[in-house]
Write a protein that holds these residues in place. Structure first.
Motif, PDB file in Angstrom:
ATOM      1  N   GLU A   1       0.838  -1.193   0.000  1.00 19.11           N
ATOM      2  CA  GLU A   1       0.000   0.000   0.000  1.00 19.11           C
ATOM      3  C   GLU A   1       0.874   1.245   0.000  1.00 19.11           C
ATOM      4  O   GLU A   1       1.966   1.253   0.575  1.00 19.11           O
ATOM      5  N   TYR A   2       0.361   2.290  -0.640  1.00 20.68           N
ATOM      6  CA  TYR A   2       1.105   3.526  -0.806  1.00 20.68           C
ATOM      7  C   TYR A   2       0.144   4.688  -0.537  1.00 20.68           C
ATOM      8  O   TYR A   2      -0.808   4.896  -1.292  1.00 20.68           O
ATOM      9  N   ILE A   3       0.384   5.413   0.537  1.00 19.44           N
ATOM     10  CA  ILE A   3      -0.504   6.491   0.964  1.00 19.44           C
ATOM     11  C   ILE A   3       0.249   7.811   0.952  1.00 19.44           C
ATOM     12  O   ILE A   3       1.352   7.916   1.508  1.00 19.44           O
TER      13      ILE A   3
ATOM     14  N   VAL B   1       6.327  19.186  -3.502  1.00 18.78           N
ATOM     15  CA  VAL B   1       6.609  18.147  -4.495  1.00 18.78           C
ATOM     16  C   VAL B   1       7.533  17.117  -3.868  1.00 18.78           C
ATOM     17  O   VAL B   1       8.506  17.463  -3.197  1.00 18.78           O
ATOM     18  N   PHE B   2       7.212  15.833  -4.072  1.00 16.64           N
ATOM     19  CA  PHE B   2       8.067  14.740  -3.599  1.00 16.64           C
ATOM     20  C   PHE B   2       8.134  13.720  -4.722  1.00 16.64           C
ATOM     21  O   PHE B   2       7.136  13.073  -5.059  1.00 16.64           O
ATOM     22  N   GLY B   3       9.324  13.584  -5.328  1.00 15.33           N
ATOM     23  CA  GLY B   3       9.436  12.753  -6.528  1.00 15.33           C
ATOM     24  C   GLY B   3       8.569  13.397  -7.603  1.00 15.33           C
ATOM     25  O   GLY B   3       8.674  14.568  -7.885  1.00 15.33           O
ATOM     26  N   GLY B   4       7.641  12.644  -8.164  1.00 18.40           N
ATOM     27  CA  GLY B   4       6.710  13.218  -9.135  1.00 18.40           C
ATOM     28  C   GLY B   4       5.352  13.502  -8.527  1.00 18.40           C
ATOM     29  O   GLY B   4       4.395  13.814  -9.249  1.00 18.40           O
ATOM     30  N   LEU B   5       5.248  13.396  -7.197  1.00 19.92           N
ATOM     31  CA  LEU B   5       3.969  13.589  -6.513  1.00 19.92           C
ATOM     32  C   LEU B   5       3.778  15.045  -6.118  1.00 19.92           C
ATOM     33  O   LEU B   5       4.726  15.708  -5.687  1.00 19.92           O
ATOM     34  N   THR B   6       2.538  15.544  -6.241  1.00 21.79           N
ATOM     35  CA  THR B   6       2.233  16.930  -5.886  1.00 21.79           C
ATOM     36  C   THR B   6       1.022  16.981  -4.957  1.00 21.79           C
ATOM     37  O   THR B   6       0.374  15.967  -4.707  1.00 21.79           O
TER      38      THR B   6
ATOM     39  N   GLY C   1      -4.045  17.942   5.637  1.00 25.00           N
ATOM     40  CA  GLY C   1      -4.586  17.001   6.602  1.00 25.00           C
ATOM     41  C   GLY C   1      -5.266  15.792   5.978  1.00 25.00           C
ATOM     42  O   GLY C   1      -5.681  14.877   6.686  1.00 25.00           O
ATOM     43  N   ARG C   2      -5.368  15.766   4.656  1.00 23.26           N
ATOM     44  CA  ARG C   2      -6.024  14.654   3.971  1.00 23.26           C
ATOM     45  C   ARG C   2      -4.978  13.739   3.324  1.00 23.26           C
ATOM     46  O   ARG C   2      -3.836  14.136   3.077  1.00 23.26           O
ATOM     47  N   SER C   3      -5.399  12.517   3.023  1.00 22.60           N
ATOM     48  CA  SER C   3      -4.500  11.554   2.394  1.00 22.60           C
ATOM     49  C   SER C   3      -5.222  10.842   1.259  1.00 22.60           C
ATOM     50  O   SER C   3      -6.448  10.886   1.154  1.00 22.60           O
ATOM     51  N   ARG C   4      -4.461  10.166   0.415  1.00 18.97           N
ATOM     52  CA  ARG C   4      -5.029   9.387  -0.682  1.00 18.97           C
ATOM     53  C   ARG C   4      -4.053   8.270  -1.042  1.00 18.97           C
ATOM     54  O   ARG C   4      -2.852   8.343  -0.746  1.00 18.97           O
ATOM     55  N   SER C   5      -4.562   7.242  -1.693  1.00 20.16           N
ATOM     56  CA  SER C   5      -3.720   6.157  -2.185  1.00 20.16           C
ATOM     57  C   SER C   5      -3.102   6.569  -3.519  1.00 20.16           C
ATOM     58  O   SER C   5      -3.726   7.287  -4.311  1.00 20.16           O
ATOM     59  N   LEU C   6      -1.892   6.130  -3.767  1.00 19.07           N
ATOM     60  CA  LEU C   6      -1.258   6.412  -5.049  1.00 19.07           C
ATOM     61  C   LEU C   6      -1.902   5.571  -6.149  1.00 19.07           C
ATOM     62  O   LEU C   6      -2.417   4.486  -5.895  1.00 19.07           O
ATOM     63  N   THR C   7      -1.879   6.087  -7.350  1.00 20.31           N
ATOM     64  CA  THR C   7      -2.341   5.315  -8.493  1.00 20.31           C
ATOM     65  C   THR C   7      -1.257   4.310  -8.875  1.00 20.31           C
ATOM     66  O   THR C   7      -0.091   4.437  -8.475  1.00 20.31           O
ATOM     67  N   GLN C   8      -1.636   3.316  -9.646  1.00 26.42           N
ATOM     68  CA  GLN C   8      -0.669   2.312 -10.090  1.00 26.42           C
ATOM     69  C   GLN C   8       0.456   2.959 -10.887  1.00 26.42           C
ATOM     70  O   GLN C   8       1.622   2.595 -10.737  1.00 26.42           O
ATOM     71  N   GLN C   9       0.104   3.954 -11.700  1.00 26.73           N
ATOM     72  CA  GLN C   9       1.123   4.625 -12.503  1.00 26.73           C
ATOM     73  C   GLN C   9       2.090   5.410 -11.622  1.00 26.73           C
ATOM     74  O   GLN C   9       3.304   5.448 -11.884  1.00 26.73           O
ATOM     75  N   GLU C  10       1.581   6.032 -10.557  1.00 29.18           N
ATOM     76  CA  GLU C  10       2.461   6.778  -9.640  1.00 29.18           C
ATOM     77  C   GLU C  10       3.434   5.837  -8.950  1.00 29.18           C
ATOM     78  O   GLU C  10       4.610   6.189  -8.749  1.00 29.18           O
ATOM     79  N   VAL C  11       2.968   4.650  -8.594  1.00 27.84           N
ATOM     80  CA  VAL C  11       3.853   3.666  -7.958  1.00 27.84           C
ATOM     81  C   VAL C  11       4.941   3.245  -8.927  1.00 27.84           C
ATOM     82  O   VAL C  11       6.124   3.148  -8.573  1.00 27.84           O
ATOM     83  N   ILE C  12       4.556   3.009 -10.179  1.00 31.41           N
ATOM     84  CA  ILE C  12       5.523   2.624 -11.210  1.00 31.41           C
ATOM     85  C   ILE C  12       6.557   3.729 -11.401  1.00 31.41           C
ATOM     86  O   ILE C  12       7.753   3.460 -11.488  1.00 31.41           O
ATOM     87  N   ASN C  13       6.072   4.965 -11.432  1.00 27.84           N
ATOM     88  CA  ASN C  13       6.989   6.108 -11.631  1.00 27.84           C
ATOM     89  C   ASN C  13       7.996   6.218 -10.496  1.00 27.84           C
ATOM     90  O   ASN C  13       9.185   6.487 -10.720  1.00 27.84           O
ATOM     91  N   LEU C  14       7.532   6.009  -9.257  1.00 28.64           N
ATOM     92  CA  LEU C  14       8.442   6.077  -8.110  1.00 28.64           C
ATOM     93  C   LEU C  14       9.502   4.979  -8.196  1.00 28.64           C
ATOM     94  O   LEU C  14      10.664   5.189  -7.860  1.00 28.64           O
ATOM     95  N   GLY C  15       9.076   3.815  -8.638  1.00 25.89           N
ATOM     96  CA  GLY C  15      10.010   2.698  -8.756  1.00 25.89           C
ATOM     97  C   GLY C  15      11.080   2.915  -9.794  1.00 25.89           C
ATOM     98  O   GLY C  15      12.134   2.267  -9.777  1.00 25.89           O
ATOM     99  N   MET C  16      10.845   3.860 -10.719  1.00 23.50           N
ATOM    100  CA  MET C  16      11.819   4.135 -11.779  1.00 23.50           C
ATOM    101  C   MET C  16      12.783   5.245 -11.404  1.00 23.50           C
ATOM    102  O   MET C  16      13.719   5.530 -12.149  1.00 23.50           O
ATOM    103  N   LEU C  17      12.585   5.881 -10.241  1.00 27.84           N
ATOM    104  CA  LEU C  17      13.463   6.972  -9.827  1.00 27.84           C
ATOM    105  C   LEU C  17      14.858   6.454  -9.496  1.00 27.84           C
ATOM    106  O   LEU C  17      15.002   5.333  -9.019  1.00 27.84           O
TER     107      LEU C  17
END
Length: 279
Positions: free
Chosen positions: A106-108, A251-256, A263-279
């Protein structure tokens, strides 16, 4: 981004009801020479090995049984081929040498408000960021990196140990952009000094970019940096005689922070997870 895991016990061992003992075969049909000894966990509640493997996302339970019988799976360094074998979450379970995590990754992403501790033992009455994501996931996620109690902005949580480790210690660092408010106006001279890179404890801290924020007084600047050194932004300005009054990681990696209120949170999309893994 990765997978992790844990240890062992066997439900079936030796002869069952006077029947014949089954042979155990490793991959390549070579007999297993070393059998698992009875573990003190035998009578403790655990999780069936095939379910553990299926939960890790490798394959289905039925397929897991095939791989177990073929000797593809080890528990705490020992090949296990017995059907019904049970393991604990603290055990080291590996598939073809790769350590497994029985929890779904999981990625929050949290837009952290000021006044929340990230790690350590908060003082009496202190609140932690874990309160803010308690409804987002029941998994045992942990923050990637840190933000001070007074700092705001993006903070990533995951139970994917491989990705967390990669992001925490990438070769060139991970791209981060901060909006910084200082206790006084930043001089043009100091802005250029920071842009060239200042030295902290004898080590140069490269800065990708720094600039004044449009239509804001010169005590507010935008800073892009890749360094993951602790308190590095605060230390950069302090080295030149400035105090940071407000710090917001936008900004953190490609996340904005787009569409993510404070104060709110959300789960990353599958594409965002893939993008982080390529950093």
């Amino acid at each position: 981004m990765s997978r992790n895991s844990k240890d062992s016990e066997s439900k079936y061992s030796g002869r069952q009801g006077g029947g014949k003992r089954k042979k155990s075969y490793a991959r390549g049909n070579a007999p297993i020479k070393k059998k698992m000894e009875k573990s003190p966990l035998s009578n403790q509640e655990g999780i069936r090995l095939n379910k553990y493997i299926a939960n890790s996302g490798i394959c289905s339970r039925r397929e897991a049984d095939v791989y177990i019988a073929a000797g593809n799976v080890t528990v705490n360094g020992e090949v296990v081929t017995e059907m019904g074998h049970r393991v604990q979450l603290t055990d080291d379970v590996r598939f073809d040498g790769r350590r497994l995590n029985p929890e779904k990754p999981e990625y929050i992403l949290l837009n952290k408000p000021a006044g929340f501790f990230v790690t350590g033992n908060p003082e009496m009455g202190g609140r932690t960021v874990m309160e803010l994501i308690s409804k987002a996931t029941k998994a045992k996620v942990a923050p990637v990196g840190k933000l001070d109690n007074k700092a705001k902005g993006l903070l990533l949580f995951t139970n994917d140990g491989t990705l967390a480790k990669k992001l925490a210690k990438p070769k060139s660092g991970i791209r981060q952009i901060y909006e910084v408010k200082l206790n006084k106006n930043l001089s043009n001279e100091d802005l250029e000094t920071i842009k060239k890179g200042v030295y902290i404890e004898g080590s140069k801290v490269p800065v990708t970019d720094i600039s004044f924020i449009d239509n804001k007084p010169h005590d507010e600047v935008g800073l892009e940096i890749n360094s993951i050194r602790e308190h590095i932004v605060t230390r950069i300005f302090k080295s030149l005689g400035y105090e940071v009054e407000s710090l917001d990681r936008v900004v953190f990696g490609g996340l904005t922070k787009k569409d993510l209120p404070r104060g709110r949170s959300r789960s990353l999309t599958q594409q965002e997870v893939i993008n982080l893994g390529m950093l």
